[in-house]
Design an enzyme around this catalytic site. Structure first.
Site, PDB file in Angstrom:
ATOM      1  N   LYS A 253       0.856  -1.191   0.000  1.00  0.00           N
ATOM      2  CA  LYS A 253       0.000   0.000   0.000  1.00  0.00           C
ATOM      3  C   LYS A 253       0.889   1.236   0.000  1.00  0.00           C
ATOM      4  O   LYS A 253       1.887   1.299   0.735  1.00  0.00           O
ATOM      5  CB  LYS A 253      -0.911  -0.027   1.222  1.00  0.00           C
ATOM      6  CG  LYS A 253      -1.906   1.121   1.305  1.00  0.00           C
ATOM      7  CD  LYS A 253      -2.809   0.962   2.517  1.00  0.00           C
ATOM      8  CE  LYS A 253      -3.819   2.083   2.644  1.00  0.00           C
ATOM      9  NZ  LYS A 253      -4.733   1.897   3.804  1.00  0.00           N
ATOM     10  N   SER A 325      -9.461   2.293   2.200  1.00  0.00           N
ATOM     11  CA  SER A 325      -8.247   2.890   1.649  1.00  0.00           C
ATOM     12  C   SER A 325      -7.213   1.866   1.208  1.00  0.00           C
ATOM     13  O   SER A 325      -6.320   2.193   0.432  1.00  0.00           O
ATOM     14  CB  SER A 325      -7.630   3.858   2.662  1.00  0.00           C
ATOM     15  OG  SER A 325      -7.101   3.181   3.774  1.00  0.00           O
ATOM     16  N   SER A 349     -10.246  -0.254   6.821  1.00  0.00           N
ATOM     17  CA  SER A 349      -9.546  -0.224   5.543  1.00  0.00           C
ATOM     18  C   SER A 349      -8.909  -1.546   5.149  1.00  0.00           C
ATOM     19  O   SER A 349      -8.367  -1.664   4.051  1.00  0.00           O
ATOM     20  CB  SER A 349      -8.486   0.885   5.546  1.00  0.00           C
ATOM     21  OG  SER A 349      -9.105   2.144   5.477  1.00  0.00           O
TER      22      SER A 349
END
Length: 618
Positions: A253, A325, A349
């Protein structure tokens, strides 16, 4: 561009307000002034004066901004007998802070004390620790410990024992290889049926092929990936095998820093940012022999799936977005673009995108995985965890990345038993009203004692506690960003910009009260948790908030698929994924993982592939 002209009710009271100085406007409106808009001219010479727009009843938000900023502004606006008194203006602010109980004299004393004492300290602290956004430096000395009760771990962080799969043969197609598990791919590498370089090429090609549709990749780390793959192949040729992640490609990420590559945090404000920092989780995976092939999408500043390059889509139904996210890690793992990825969760998330994209993902106990080199929202809520094809893969990844990070005060060496050796027949597992009953029946057939269950607690403000904690902590890490007006560039104005404006006026005393209520919640959940684990919906917002506040682990497990409404023409395979969550007490991640491994040993929902080559766009 226009310029604002302020006209007071007293003759001759006029002030010029440049764009972005909205607080001056708020102050003036509180004093009963009027506002006009005039065209901008160089040096503000000879402006054309349009009719005055009078505001006789300012909104509470304007009154609040006026009162809070009047202490710290060198106003050029002359005083006027008709303006509201200082006490009256201050009372508007105190009312919105739920603190309108002081006498007039005390109100003035508070204002004087704030100006002479509080503000200098506030500014000194801000200058000391808040000039750089993101929370990468100067962590709080207040450390959240999610551990329960008197049970003391032995302090020995043993690695998990596991058995490599046997009789694994290389498939004939790259598509089949792409959807193999980490353990299966590791066995292909160990037995030299495939090289790390070959795998790296395969997954880089898939990332490029499908990213145009899914919008899930920020940066391709191709040069680094081939260098790491070459090293993995050379070590194996020398008889050195680092373990099941040796030569396995993966993605991170894009809130996780890797030297030499952009770490954008998904945000327009930071899209050119390069942090020459080795994030702790990246260092752990590198030492395990894994190969980084891409930085994957984070929603802007780790909020939802909207980022500066677009909005990440769900491989199972491209009409939907991935939510959460950790959008890139979920979508890329689901689509076979990487074998696994690392995401993060503060409030949903990991759980939300995993559920939407139909992958297995673990939100571990708070503190299990070090977070240095990772953008921070809340130091008492942020967690890193793996997105994988299976619970067994999640176990392997967790084993590689867990442990104390010397630069993250919240991280710890949490001794966990190997999930592969847990005797699940000795476990009592509860199931909530919203549990997927197939999971209950399967685990029962495997010898687990299954009982109806509910968590009992009296704290009524669980969701509010999480919002107070997350938003205030986030603002502390992005104070400068807001003060410079960079929130105006944010990709979704209804998200962080609104929440962080609201956070600016959360009193410190009420933030502390929220943490006390959080402590009460933890005690009540601990007393109510009379089973070894429980099964329930993974995306119910109350449980998402509760789980993150308490610090408990949950693994999201695919349990089936459902037809979608308004489905595409016949033959298209677009579907909605069905998932459940397996929750365990803090520091009992191995129990949740063991139960998920047992469930997936006799089901194949986690092996299904999304219609990535048959998108069926309408």
């Amino acid at each position: 561009m226009a310029t604002l002209l302020l006209r007071g009710k007293c003759p001759g009271v006029t002030a010029l307000v440049l764009p972005r100085v909205g607080l001056c406007l708020s102050l003036f409106l509180c004093c009963g002034g009027a506002v006009s808009v005039v065209p901008h001219h160089d040096q503000f010479q000879n402006p054309i004066t349009p009719p005055c727009l009078t505001c006789s009843t300012p909104s509470p938000s304007l009154r609040l901004l006026a009162a809070l900023t009047s202490l710290d502004m060198e106003s050029k606006i002359s005083q006027c007998p008709q303006q509201n008194s200082e006490v009256s203006s201050l009372r508007h602010a105190f009312r919105l802070l739920d603190a309108d109980f002081f006498t007039d004299n005390k109100v003035l004393e508070v204002a004087k004390g704030a100006e002479e004492f509080n503000i200098p300290i506030i500014r000194a602290n801000r200058k000391s620790v808040a000039s750089v956004d993101g929370g990468l430096q100067n962590p709080s000395c207040l450390v959240f410990d999610p551990s329960w009760g008197s049970e003391q771990p032995d302090g020995i962080n043993r690695r998990f024992t596991h058995t490599m799969p046997s009789d694994i043969q290389r498939p004939g197609s790259d598509e089949d290889i792409a959807f193999m598990s980490v353990l299966e791919l590791g066995e292909l590498i160990r037995t030299r049926q495939i090289t790390s370089k070959e795998l790296t090429r395969l997954f880089l090609e898939r990332l490029r092929r499908y990213n145009g549709i899914l919008e899930a990749v920020v940066s391709y780390t191709e040069e680094l990936a081939y260098a790491q793959a070459k090293r993995a192949d050379e070590l194996l040729a020398q008889g050195v095998y680092l373990g099941p992640l040796h030569g396995i490609p993966y993605g991170l990420k894009d809130i996780i820093a890797v030297p030499g590559y952009h770490t954008t945090w998904g945000s327009t404000s930071f899209k050119d940012q390069v942090l020459n920092i080795d994030a702790w989780v990246y260092k752990r995976l590198k030492s395990a022999g894994a190969v980084l092939v891409a930085k994957l999408v984070s929603g802007s500043l780790a909020y939802d799936d909207i980022w500066f390059g677009g909005r990440t889509r769900n491989p199972w139904n491209i009409e939907e977005f991935s939510t959460g996210s950790s959008a890139g890690p979920a979508a890329c793992t689901s689509a076979g673009m990487v074998p696994f990825a690392i995401g993060s969760e503060t409030a949903g998330s990991i759980t939300y995108p995993a559920a939407r994209c139909g992958v297995t993902a673990l939100r571990p106990t708070f503190g299990t995985v070090g977070r240095s080199g990772v953008m921070s929202i809340s130091e008492s809520l942020d967690k890193l965890g793996p997105f994988c094809r299976s619970a067994a893969d999640c176990t392997i990844i967790l084993d590689a990345i867990r442990g104390r990070d010397p630069d993250d005060p919240s991280s710890r060496d949490i001794p966990l038993d190997s999930p592969f050796t847990v005797d699940i027949t000795k476990l009592t597992v509860g199931y909530l009203d919203d549990a997927e009953m197939e999971v209950v029946h399967v685990l029962s057939s495997k010898g687990v004692t299954m009982v109806p269950f509910r968590l009992n607690y009296t704290v009524a403000s669980v969701q509010g506690i999480l919002n107070f904690t997350m938003d205030v902590d986030m603002l502390a890490h992005f104070d400068e960003w807001q003060r410079l007006g960079k929130d105006d560039q944010y990709e979704a104005q209804e998200q962080w910009p609104i929440e962080l404006c609201r956070a600016r006026v959360v009193p410190a005393v009420d933030y502390v009260q929220a943490q006390r209520a959080r402590g009460k919640l933890i005690r009540e959940v601990r007393e109510s948790f009379n089973v070894d684990a429980f099964i329930g919906n993974a995306t119910d917002w109350e449980k998402v908030c509760l789980g993150n506040l308490v610090g408990m682990p949950v693994i999201v497990v695919p349990t089936g698929y459902a037809n979608i409404s308004a489905s595409p023409p016949s033959g298209k395979r677009r579907r909605r994924t069905v998932t459940t969550g397996i929750y365990a007490p803090p520091q009992k991640d191995h129990i949740a993982l063991a139960l998920a491994i047992a469930y997936q040993s006799v089901t194949d929902h986690h092996k299904q592939r999304p219609p990535i080559n048959d998108l069926g766009a309408k």
